[in-house]
Design an enzyme around this catalytic site. Sequence first.
Site, PDB file in Angstrom:
ATOM      1  N   GLY B 217       0.827  -1.196   0.000  1.00  0.00           N
ATOM      2  CA  GLY B 217       0.000   0.000   0.000  1.00  0.00           C
ATOM      3  C   GLY B 217       0.860   1.244   0.000  1.00  0.00           C
ATOM      4  O   GLY B 217       1.965   1.260  -0.568  1.00  0.00           O
ATOM      5  N   SER B 218       0.393   2.274   0.695  1.00  0.00           N
ATOM      6  CA  SER B 218       1.053   3.579   0.601  1.00  0.00           C
ATOM      7  C   SER B 218       2.439   3.616   1.235  1.00  0.00           C
ATOM      8  O   SER B 218       3.181   4.573   1.011  1.00  0.00           O
ATOM      9  CB  SER B 218       0.175   4.644   1.243  1.00  0.00           C
ATOM     10  OG  SER B 218      -1.052   4.700   0.559  1.00  0.00           O
ATOM     11  N   THR B 219       2.796   2.607   2.052  1.00  0.00           N
ATOM     12  CA  THR B 219       4.156   2.638   2.598  1.00  0.00           C
ATOM     13  C   THR B 219       5.168   2.568   1.456  1.00  0.00           C
ATOM     14  O   THR B 219       6.298   3.036   1.592  1.00  0.00           O
ATOM     15  CB  THR B 219       4.427   1.466   3.558  1.00  0.00           C
ATOM     16  OG1 THR B 219       4.168   0.247   2.879  1.00  0.00           O
ATOM     17  CG2 THR B 219       3.551   1.555   4.791  1.00  0.00           C
TER      18      THR B 219
END
Lengths: 473, 485
Positions: B217-219
């Site tokens: 995801g956004s990591t």
Amino acid sequence: MRRLAHHDPRGVLRLVTAITTEHPRTRRGTELILLVLAVGLVLLAYADVALVMDGRLPTDLLPMGAGFGVIVLAFHLVLRWKAAYADPMLLPIATVLNGLGLVMIHRLDIAAGDDIGQGAAVRQLMWSALAVIMAIALFFVLPDHRRLRRYTFTFALAGIVLLMMPLLPVLGKNINGNRIWIGLGPFSFQPSEIAKILLIVFFASYLVQTRDALSLVGKRFLGLPLPRARDLGPILVAWLASLAVLVFESDLGTSLLFFGVFVGMLYVATERRSWIVIGLGLFLVGCYTAYLLFAHFRSRVVLWQDPFTPGYSDQLAKGLMGMASGGLFGTGLGAGHPEFTYFANSDFIIASFGEELGLVGLMAIILLYALLVERGLRTALAARDGFGKLLATGLAFSLALQCFVVIGGVTRVIPLTGLTTPFLAAGGSSLLANWVVVSILLRISDQARRPLNETPPSLGSDETQAVKMVKTR
Amino acid sequence: MNTPIRRLGLVVAAMFCALLLASTMIQFVQAKALNDKPGNRRTMLASYAKERGSIIVDGRAVADSQPSNDDYKWQRRYNQGPLYAAATGYFSFIYGTSGVERGYNAYLSGSSDKLFYRRLTDILTGKTPQGASVDLTIKAKVQQVATQALGKQKGAVVALDPKTGAILALVTSPSYDPNLLAGHDMTKVQNNWNALLKDPDNPLVNRTIGGNLYPPGSTFKLVTTAAALQSGKYQPDSELPGPATMKLPGTSNTYLPTDDNRPCGPGDKTSLTRALAVSCNTAYASLGLDLGGNALRDQASKFGFGMDLSIPMSVTPSTFPSELNQPQLAQSAIGQYDVRVTPLQVAMMSAGIANGGKVMRPYLVQTVRDKNLDVISTTDPSTFSQAVSSDVASQLRDMMVGVVDNGTGTNARIPGIQVAGKTGTAEHGKGKIQHVWFTGFAPANDPKVAVAVIVENGGTAGQEASGASVAAPIAKKVMEAVVSP
């Protein structure tokens, strides 16, 4: 020398007499010392197992030792009486191997928690006694090994019948995927072990008669003298018979043993390397066919390449791990876990020894086999008649091949195939056959080393007979 | 006939030599490798017969061997088994070993070559031989805090010392009790094993380093940002498009929205720093399209993607897809599509940024000591890779501080300490509740800990969960356990 013998046998006799002016020693004293060592070693091993596994000496050490000693001593005395010049190494080596095998089988009985009175060791002990008695009896019924030639074709027939017996519907038994057993009431018997001896006698007898035809006639191809097409008959028959054993009994080991021994004897009889080339070629064709035809053979090849292949039998892997755990000096008898491997007392008894006696002990056992074979071949070299030479060669080479196939299978030199480890493995038929082999070798070696003035008169006449046969062709 | 008999004798000699050689190969040359084969019952039995070394956390044994009155002589005991299972692994007669029990088996069992002279002395002086003990890098307090913070939720927490790579906490949830597999009652052990295997939550899977890898995801935007800064084309204040939705190139009607379906800045524009702070999907999608798949892949592998690691357990390599079309590239840039990571990998990303761009090789065992407590071996920190330059690392750090100070990561704030971080919310299939992430480090100016937290399917918060609401508070507690006295 050989050609000379055919034209003037007496000339050879004079020559030999000239060389052996010194009266040869019988070496029975050496044999007795070696036998005492062999019996002592086996009893030591037996005591060791009990000390390690039960923490005390076995209660039956004395009666066991006495019984074992008496049987062996009886054999020794019969040799003194009937075959005083026999090879002094053969009996002690067979004794120590048979004895160590018994100890290991007994030790595995304990590990399996079997009732000692009902275990495999007791059966093996009874078979050992029977086998030794048979081996001793042979000296009374067979004063001269050349008498075996009288039954050349009877033996051939009997050998083939025995070999094919497991295929019979009622008699034959299929054990672990190999159809090589026959059942007689509570006993199972592996007739191929006896067939082995009968067929080697037949090969020797047949080859001595036909070796000139097989070795002298033919064309050369690429510098290799090739036999005539019609002389190829016998080797093709042997090959087809081996293939039949392979196909119908799925017994690669026996098949390989028979064919290998036949090719070896053919080579010795004819001194022509082309037989080896042809034999190896046919053998490779047979192997490849087996590889294509039989899934179980393919799986053996897979395991040979990687014994740890998932989804296959882990027997070989377990045997290897057992041997590895033994390392150089072994865990000591009774202190390892050879029982983790399936068939630890028969097919994998070599791995059991490797584990508990270490690399050192295993090498000693392999060298004992090598010595046994070497004494057999030396007997062949010294034998005075062609039949004796071929017979001794065949028997010795069969022992060598059998060791190579079975030990080589366990140690990953070749794919694993089923053959018994001579003298060590649990199994009556094999024990019986191998003691008879030793007995015949002792018989031949006695005649080979016996001074000529003590030789029975039949020797000369038999040789003349052979000459006659060759001449009348 | 004697010449061919002699020649046959040579063949026989060759055959026996082959047998001698093969036995030597097995019993001498390959013996050690064969003995070390996993599942070798003889080796297991031998190691049961000897007092196995302890596994130690903060000076206290978390695994040790107690005398037992049966054939096996010693019983392996795990104190607080489930708490440390992810690190210790199990030591089972039937099922072999895992974790440190497996990775350091040679030391624990005392069979290592490095223990040879000590063994010899033991034999000569008649002492019972004993395995060496193994000190873990794990800090009991951090491990406990992380385990409690995660609670019954499925997921994983990894905490690293960014300067050394030492693993401070390794938590996978649900865990299991290794005592269940270490017993000597084989039927019981078998039943326990089967029950663990049947458990739909897969407690035997170490989620920190393997199993079904997670979408980051956004990591993953950290990697995209690193690639952008590293390229030299972008600065933290570079302007990026940040519309509420963006049509993916090469598609007719596939639109990528921002998380809140609103533009990331006035006039559909935003800066790189702001884009990271609010986790702007549209800005990162166009950034990824501009940089290209190769740049992202290279940057990812500099952080450790696709690399083999053993800590000593082998870590499943994280992956960035090799072939991407334009819409796939846009989605990969925000950590979706086929990008897959382990929590350890995500922690290594933060740790690398925290340590001036230098990723240290993660490790779990600090020292090995023999029974007299003499050090036999010790792990020296080593550099795994230089993922970004130190300049880029400090730009990234400042941007990550922005995420926690005034972005999505405010829940990770620790009073009095500057924290850097990044949230993530990862889709992993239609209709499934998203996994939520947080990764970061603290203190930002002198990092002592880097963490990665994942909570599967939003944890107890379920549908409402986000990285900000569920994962960030857990990460905060873990970091606090390290940095607050």
